[in-house]
Design a protein around this motif. Structure first.
Motif, PDB file in Angstrom:
ATOM      1  N   PHE A 171       0.824  -1.211   0.000  1.00  0.00           N
ATOM      2  CA  PHE A 171       0.000   0.000   0.000  1.00  0.00           C
ATOM      3  C   PHE A 171       0.864   1.269   0.000  1.00  0.00           C
ATOM      4  O   PHE A 171       1.788   1.407   0.808  1.00  0.00           O
ATOM      5  CB  PHE A 171      -0.891   0.049   1.239  1.00  0.00           C
ATOM      6  CG  PHE A 171      -1.960  -1.014   1.303  1.00  0.00           C
ATOM      7  CD1 PHE A 171      -2.017  -2.050   0.388  1.00  0.00           C
ATOM      8  CD2 PHE A 171      -2.904  -0.973   2.311  1.00  0.00           C
ATOM      9  CE1 PHE A 171      -3.005  -3.022   0.457  1.00  0.00           C
ATOM     10  CE2 PHE A 171      -3.906  -1.939   2.399  1.00  0.00           C
ATOM     11  CZ  PHE A 171      -3.951  -2.960   1.467  1.00  0.00           C
ATOM     12  N   MET A 172       0.509   2.219  -0.850  1.00  0.00           N
ATOM     13  CA  MET A 172       1.165   3.525  -0.823  1.00  0.00           C
ATOM     14  C   MET A 172       0.981   4.214   0.524  1.00  0.00           C
ATOM     15  O   MET A 172       1.863   4.931   1.002  1.00  0.00           O
ATOM     16  CB  MET A 172       0.590   4.416  -1.931  1.00  0.00           C
ATOM     17  CG  MET A 172       0.903   3.941  -3.337  1.00  0.00           C
ATOM     18  SD  MET A 172       0.147   5.027  -4.581  1.00  0.00           S
ATOM     19  CE  MET A 172       0.642   4.208  -6.106  1.00  0.00           C
ATOM     20  N   GLN A 173      -0.167   3.995   1.134  1.00  0.00           N
ATOM     21  CA  GLN A 173      -0.488   4.685   2.389  1.00  0.00           C
ATOM     22  C   GLN A 173       0.421   4.276   3.545  1.00  0.00           C
ATOM     23  O   GLN A 173       0.445   4.969   4.576  1.00  0.00           O
ATOM     24  CB  GLN A 173      -1.952   4.436   2.751  1.00  0.00           C
ATOM     25  CG  GLN A 173      -2.939   5.349   2.050  1.00  0.00           C
ATOM     26  CD  GLN A 173      -3.119   5.051   0.570  1.00  0.00           C
ATOM     27  OE1 GLN A 173      -2.663   4.030   0.070  1.00  0.00           O
ATOM     28  NE2 GLN A 173      -3.793   5.929  -0.138  1.00  0.00           N
ATOM     29  N   PRO A 176      -4.764   3.327 -12.583  1.00  0.00           N
ATOM     30  CA  PRO A 176      -4.433   3.500 -11.168  1.00  0.00           C
ATOM     31  C   PRO A 176      -3.605   4.759 -10.952  1.00  0.00           C
ATOM     32  O   PRO A 176      -2.904   5.229 -11.852  1.00  0.00           O
ATOM     33  CB  PRO A 176      -3.606   2.245 -10.853  1.00  0.00           C
ATOM     34  CG  PRO A 176      -3.004   1.850 -12.167  1.00  0.00           C
ATOM     35  CD  PRO A 176      -4.047   2.191 -13.197  1.00  0.00           C
ATOM     36  N   ARG A 177      -3.696   5.310  -9.767  1.00  0.00           N
ATOM     37  CA  ARG A 177      -2.976   6.536  -9.443  1.00  0.00           C
ATOM     38  C   ARG A 177      -1.496   6.243  -9.194  1.00  0.00           C
ATOM     39  O   ARG A 177      -1.135   5.199  -8.660  1.00  0.00           O
ATOM     40  CB  ARG A 177      -3.591   7.189  -8.199  1.00  0.00           C
ATOM     41  CG  ARG A 177      -5.035   7.651  -8.394  1.00  0.00           C
ATOM     42  CD  ARG A 177      -5.650   8.104  -7.090  1.00  0.00           C
ATOM     43  NE  ARG A 177      -7.022   8.564  -7.248  1.00  0.00           N
ATOM     44  CZ  ARG A 177      -8.094   7.759  -7.234  1.00  0.00           C
ATOM     45  NH1 ARG A 177      -7.934   6.456  -7.062  1.00  0.00           N
ATOM     46  NH2 ARG A 177      -9.297   8.259  -7.395  1.00  0.00           N
ATOM     47  N   SER A 178      -0.662   7.200  -9.563  1.00  0.00           N
ATOM     48  CA  SER A 178       0.775   7.064  -9.335  1.00  0.00           C
ATOM     49  C   SER A 178       1.125   7.410  -7.895  1.00  0.00           C
ATOM     50  O   SER A 178       0.354   8.084  -7.196  1.00  0.00           O
ATOM     51  CB  SER A 178       1.550   7.993 -10.274  1.00  0.00           C
ATOM     52  OG  SER A 178       1.361   9.354  -9.887  1.00  0.00           O
ATOM     53  N   GLY A 236       0.035  -0.332  -8.821  1.00  0.00           N
ATOM     54  CA  GLY A 236      -0.015   0.990  -9.402  1.00  0.00           C
ATOM     55  C   GLY A 236       0.574   0.965 -10.804  1.00  0.00           C
ATOM     56  O   GLY A 236       0.896  -0.098 -11.339  1.00  0.00           O
ATOM     57  N   PRO A 237       0.774   2.149 -11.416  1.00  0.00           N
ATOM     58  CA  PRO A 237       1.236   2.209 -12.803  1.00  0.00           C
ATOM     59  C   PRO A 237       2.729   2.001 -12.985  1.00  0.00           C
ATOM     60  O   PRO A 237       3.200   1.873 -14.125  1.00  0.00           O
ATOM     61  CB  PRO A 237       0.836   3.615 -13.240  1.00  0.00           C
ATOM     62  CG  PRO A 237       0.881   4.412 -11.974  1.00  0.00           C
ATOM     63  CD  PRO A 237       0.418   3.481 -10.897  1.00  0.00           C
ATOM     64  N   ILE A 287       0.480   0.436  -4.651  1.00  0.00           N
ATOM     65  CA  ILE A 287      -0.879   0.739  -5.077  1.00  0.00           C
ATOM     66  C   ILE A 287      -1.607   1.595  -4.049  1.00  0.00           C
ATOM     67  O   ILE A 287      -1.406   1.448  -2.839  1.00  0.00           O
ATOM     68  CB  ILE A 287      -1.677  -0.553  -5.356  1.00  0.00           C
ATOM     69  CG1 ILE A 287      -3.078  -0.223  -5.915  1.00  0.00           C
ATOM     70  CG2 ILE A 287      -1.757  -1.439  -4.115  1.00  0.00           C
ATOM     71  CD1 ILE A 287      -3.779  -1.390  -6.555  1.00  0.00           C
ATOM     72  N   ASP A 288      -2.451   2.478  -4.558  1.00  0.00           N
ATOM     73  CA  ASP A 288      -3.282   3.340  -3.722  1.00  0.00           C
ATOM     74  C   ASP A 288      -4.452   2.528  -3.160  1.00  0.00           C
ATOM     75  O   ASP A 288      -5.103   1.768  -3.887  1.00  0.00           O
ATOM     76  CB  ASP A 288      -3.806   4.487  -4.589  1.00  0.00           C
ATOM     77  CG  ASP A 288      -4.667   5.482  -3.843  1.00  0.00           C
ATOM     78  OD1 ASP A 288      -4.697   5.436  -2.600  1.00  0.00           O
ATOM     79  OD2 ASP A 288      -5.319   6.309  -4.511  1.00  0.00           O
TER      80      ASP A 288
END
Length: 286
Positions: free
Chosen positions: A127-129, A260-262, A185-186, A160-161
């Motif tokens: 997770f990006m978070q 998906p968001r970067s 993610g991308p 990934i977001d």
């Protein structure tokens, strides 16, 4: 249609519940504590809480119990009960690092394939978070001394977001794919690259320090992570160093219809939101 969202007060479950509501789905959230609205007090270890949570439900978002040594022991009987009560669609939040049939969540994955009328197992990358959650050891290191210590070396991860995971969950609860898509993610980034992006976005000098597996485990334990779990996480980081997560997929685009968001986009959004909140708090306190 009514959907049950387990872990409905967590970061992913909250977004899944919101997304379903926006699609006109009646949502029942569930957690161990009482909440307002259509909410079930739910405990994996207390079977008497399961029936009330499942009543009149057609779809279930499954999140593993945080404390269970073997989640399959409680999750597989729950799935069987849910099917017997008329649930037709299941989405399980698993991990890109977990293969079907392996102990624990892999066994839950296999049970869904065998028993569920419609199912999807989400296998997101990291997770990006994680870099922003105050209780996460990486975020703690960045906040404390501007460093994060990992055993990932120069390995890359398709971060990934969480919002993209939730968006896939919503779509597949409504229309099961009977597959286990890997969600990324991308782009795949090394932790050195993550630190560089965070430095640019936050205006702070932040660094990634590559350490041994033993050092990574010790760092996690010093942040309060139990030894067994720290050993597991450090081993997963070593796997990243060997290239296990160096991949991207088109699953988010294919299932949701949007890219998906970067990491840069998500980091900028979180940083701006946090800075705005701090500024507002400071103003209100004057």
């Amino acid at each position: 249609m009514r959907a049950l969202v387990l872990g409905g007060t967590g970061q992913t479950g909250t977004l899944v519940a919101r997304g379903l509501g926006e699609r006109g789905v009646a949502v029942r959230t569930a957690s161990r504590s009482a909440q307002a609205g259509d909410h079930a007090v739910f405990d994996w270890e207390r079977g008497e809480t399961h029936e009330a949570a499942l009543r009149d439900v057609e779809a279930v978002f499954l999140v593993a119990p945080a404390t269970a040594g073997d989640p399959a022991q409680v999750m597989v009987p729950f799935i069987e009960r849910a099917v017997s009560m008329g649930v037709r669609s299941f989405v399980l939040l698993s991990s890109s690092a977990i293969e079907e049939g392996t102990p624990g969540m892999g066994a839950v994955h296999a049970a869904l394939r065998a028993r569920a009328p419609g199912w999807t197992v989400l296998r997101p990358s990291w997770f990006m978070q994680n870099f922003f959650q105050p209780r996460h050891h990486l975020a703690q290191g960045l906040a404390r001394n501007g460093q994060m210590l990992t055993a990932t070396g120069q390995g890359r991860v398709g971060l990934i977001d969480v919002a993209d995971i939730a968006a896939v969950a919503v779509e597949t609860l409504l229309a099961p794919v009977n597959q286990a898509p890997v969600l990324t993610g991308p782009e795949a980034l090394s932790y050195d690259e993550v630190a560089a992006i965070l430095s640019e976005v936050t205006g702070r000098r932040l660094e990634h320090r590559a350490v041994s597996v033993d050092e990574a485990r010790a760092s996690m334990m010093s942040a309060g992570i139990p030894e067994a779990y720290a050993s597991l996480l450090a081993g997963m980081e070593a796997s990243i160093a060997r290239g296990s997560e160096d991949r991207t997929t088109d699953s988010v685009l294919r299932i949701t219809g949007r890219r998906p968001r970067s990491f840069r986009e998500v980091a900028s959004r979180i940083t701006k939101t946090r800075d705005a909140g701090l500024a507002q708090s400071g103003h209100q306190g004057e």
